[in-house]
Design a protein around this motif. Structure first.
Motif, PDB file in Angstrom:
ATOM      1  N   ASP A 172       9.655   2.979   1.894  1.00  5.95           N
ATOM      2  CA  ASP A 172       9.012   4.115   1.239  1.00  5.95           C
ATOM      3  C   ASP A 172       7.509   3.953   1.474  1.00  5.95           C
ATOM      4  N   LEU A 173       6.989   4.675   2.447  1.00  9.73           N
ATOM      5  CA  LEU A 173       5.611   4.460   2.883  1.00  9.73           C
ATOM      6  C   LEU A 173       4.597   4.827   1.810  1.00  9.73           C
ATOM      7  N   GLU A 174       4.936   5.736   0.933  1.00 11.45           N
ATOM      8  CA  GLU A 174       4.019   6.098  -0.144  1.00 11.45           C
ATOM      9  C   GLU A 174       3.898   4.944  -1.145  1.00 11.45           C
ATOM     10  N   LYS A 175       5.040   4.363  -1.512  1.00 11.87           N
ATOM     11  CA  LYS A 175       5.008   3.221  -2.434  1.00 11.87           C
ATOM     12  C   LYS A 175       4.400   1.984  -1.775  1.00 11.87           C
ATOM     13  N   LYS A 217      14.135   2.246   1.258  1.00 18.93           N
ATOM     14  CA  LYS A 217      15.072   3.356   1.107  1.00 18.93           C
ATOM     15  C   LYS A 217      16.460   2.961   1.611  1.00 18.93           C
ATOM     16  N   LYS A 220       1.839   1.780  -0.161  1.00 12.21           N
ATOM     17  CA  LYS A 220       0.380   1.812  -0.252  1.00 12.21           C
ATOM     18  C   LYS A 220      -0.136   0.946  -1.394  1.00 12.21           C
ATOM     19  N   THR A 221       0.663   0.800  -2.459  1.00 13.88           N
ATOM     20  CA  THR A 221       0.231   0.008  -3.621  1.00 13.88           C
ATOM     21  C   THR A 221       1.079  -1.241  -3.843  1.00 13.88           C
ATOM     22  N   TRP A 222       2.221  -1.332  -3.166  1.00 15.90           N
ATOM     23  CA  TRP A 222       3.095  -2.483  -3.365  1.00 15.90           C
ATOM     24  C   TRP A 222       2.504  -3.726  -2.707  1.00 15.90           C
ATOM     25  N   THR A 277       7.633   2.885  10.623  1.00 18.41           N
ATOM     26  CA  THR A 277       8.494   3.919  10.051  1.00 18.41           C
ATOM     27  C   THR A 277       9.937   3.457   9.894  1.00 18.41           C
TER      28      THR A 277
END
Length: 490
Positions: free
Chosen positions: A474-477, A398, A479-481, A364
């Motif tokens: 950015d934990l959401e990004k 971020k 996931k695909t980065w 985090t």
């Protein structure tokens, strides 16, 4: 004594005409000889025969403790004038300069935040850290005792550092304080799992913004550490005497030279949970060796182990971890798991985080993706590499990101006359016209490449590593980065 009398008789001592002084000398010599023989027999009988599997079990379960003992005690023992050194316990090392290649106290240090280190001895009374507000886009306070479990009690990610706070540290053994006692003016109370603790600030200094950098430097110098007595306007008590076992130049040195002494010390200054599986397995592994909480260390009666075998097995564990992390899939698996509090992290992950470098941040707060060679081969300073990142592939931070170069064997910065070890917002970088970036690893700066985007190596046969740091990811990004690769240039 019977042995002594028999030997005297054998020598015909009863027939010798000696002066009193000569007789006394002979008696003392023979007595010393007998005592030495007795100690030799005792030492020989205390040797413990362990199988290789047993040694590996002990090494794996001890690694988190040995690694952090080495880091914490080196920081406390190093002079205040040295990077990360506090010159003793219950002292604070403040730093307003980015690290260079002289830093050797910790593997894989960073060159993108400023370390502010408090080394706490919590035996005699609580210690209080007076923390100011900070203007930086990223600040965190990280703590760990000798068990290498990591907590982040304060972080800008969680909205902290907007106002000053006073934080009190204690353990279950701290004298003169009971958990739950409230003291006027204290904002947070943190119970530590060990008596000797590192409380470690990371502060992004905005080094490329001189006005902001100076303001943050003033805020850093406002950090204060004091005992509870000093906080209450009383003289600080003299610290209780203590003898620390020797640290090692490397973790393998501790395993090879004085593992049992170090672990006995750690056992005596650590809180173990009777319900925690890892705690109990560790205690069970050491009990047959005579190492148990509360025992005094006695080198004359302590068990003897094969230090060379322990050193060898430690090297194998290190090699296995580094080899495993060369696989991108393993890195993806471990990144979300490392640097967690007790009860939230498995043994294998504790070993990984201790081998790659103690005291890191959890998912985090920051992510540390390695940058591997595109051809899958280990990177070497004999070659040149380029890392190309388009605007759409930039690390999803971020706060900010950086890319740092290390020698693989030790995890240290590679010395160079340009004092350049990383690329990022503090060490400097320049984006392309399209918003992307090219970062070059080379012995000489390639033509047309901005010096900010160049990481110098020494042209020799040496394994090297590149590590990204993404702060406040950015934990959401994420996931695909995907982390970029280093492409062989020559």
């Amino acid at each position: 004594m019977l042995d002594l009398l028999y030997r005297l008789k054998e020598m015909g001592f009863n027939r010798m005409k000696l002066t009193p002084s000569k007789a006394y000398f002979c008696l003392m010599t023979l007595l010393a000889s007998c005592l030495f023989s007795a100690f030799s027999v005792a030492a020989e009988s205390s040797k413990i025969s362990l199988s290789r599997d047993q040694v590996e079990n002990i090494v794996r379960r001890s690694y988190q403790y040995v690694a952090i003992y080495n880091v914490n005690n080196k920081a406390a023992e190093a002079p205040e004038s040295s990077p990360m050194g506090t010159g003793g316990w219950n002292k604070l090392s403040l730093n307003t300069s980015l690290f260079d290649a002289s830093i050797k106290l910790i593997a894989r240090p960073n060159n993108d935040t400023l370390y502010q280190i408090a080394m706490l001895d919590l035996r005699d009374q609580p210690m209080i850290l007076d923390v100011p507000a900070f203007d930086s886009m990223y600040v965190s306070l990280e703590t760990s005792a000798y068990d290498h479990y990591v907590s982040v009690p304060l972080s800008s990610v969680k909205g902290d550092y907007k106002k000053p706070e006073k934080v009190l540290f204690y353990t279950a053994r701290t004298q003169g304080y009971t958990a739950g006692d409230e003291i006027a003016g204290i904002d947070r109370y943190l119970e530590m799992s060990g008596d000797f603790v590192i409380a470690f600030h990371r502060i992004m200094p905005h080094a490329n913004e001189p006005e902001k950098f100076n303001r943050i430097s003033d805020q850093i110098n406002a950090l204060k550490l004091m005992s509870l007595s000093e906080y209450q306007g009383k003289p600080a008590p003299a610290p209780s005497a203590i003898n620390f076992p020797a640290v090692g130049a490397t973790d393998a040195d501790v395993f090879g030279n004085n593992l049992l002494e170090v672990m006995q010390f750690i056992f005596n200054h650590t809180t173990f949970d009777p319900q925690d599986e890892l705690d109990q397995a560790l205690l069970a592994a050491y009990k047959p060796l005579g190492i148990e909480p509360g025992k005094a260390w006695d080198p004359l009666t302590a068990a003897k182990i094969d230090g060379d075998l322990f050193r060898e097995v430690t090297g194998e564990v290190q090699k296995t971890v580094l080899g495993m992390l060369a696989d991108a899939a393993n890195n993806t698996r471990f990144l979300p798991l490392i640097f967690q509090p007790k009860g939230q992290i498995a043994l294998e992950t504790l070993i990984v985080q201790s081998v790659i470098g103690p005291i890191g941040l959890p998912l985090t707060e920051a992510i540390y993706p390695p940058v591997a060679a595109q051809d899958g081969k280990p990177m070497n300073a004999l070659n040149n590499y380029v890392i190309k990142i388009s605007k759409d592939e930039m690390p999803p931070a971020k706060a900010f990101w950086s890319l740092t170069l290390y020698d693989r064997q030790n995890g240290f910065f590679i010395p160079n006359e340009h004092n350049k070890y990383s690329v990022g917002e503090n060490a400097g970088f320049k984006l392309n016209a399209d918003g992307g970036i090219e970062i070059h690893v080379a012995a000489e700066k390639p033509a047309g490449v901005p010096k900010e985007n160049w990481l110098p190596v020494q042209r020799r046969d040496e394994a090297i590593d590149l590590s990204l740091r993404i702060y406040a990811p950015d934990l959401e990004k994420m996931k695909t980065w995907k982390a970029p690769s280093a492409v062989l240039v020559n």
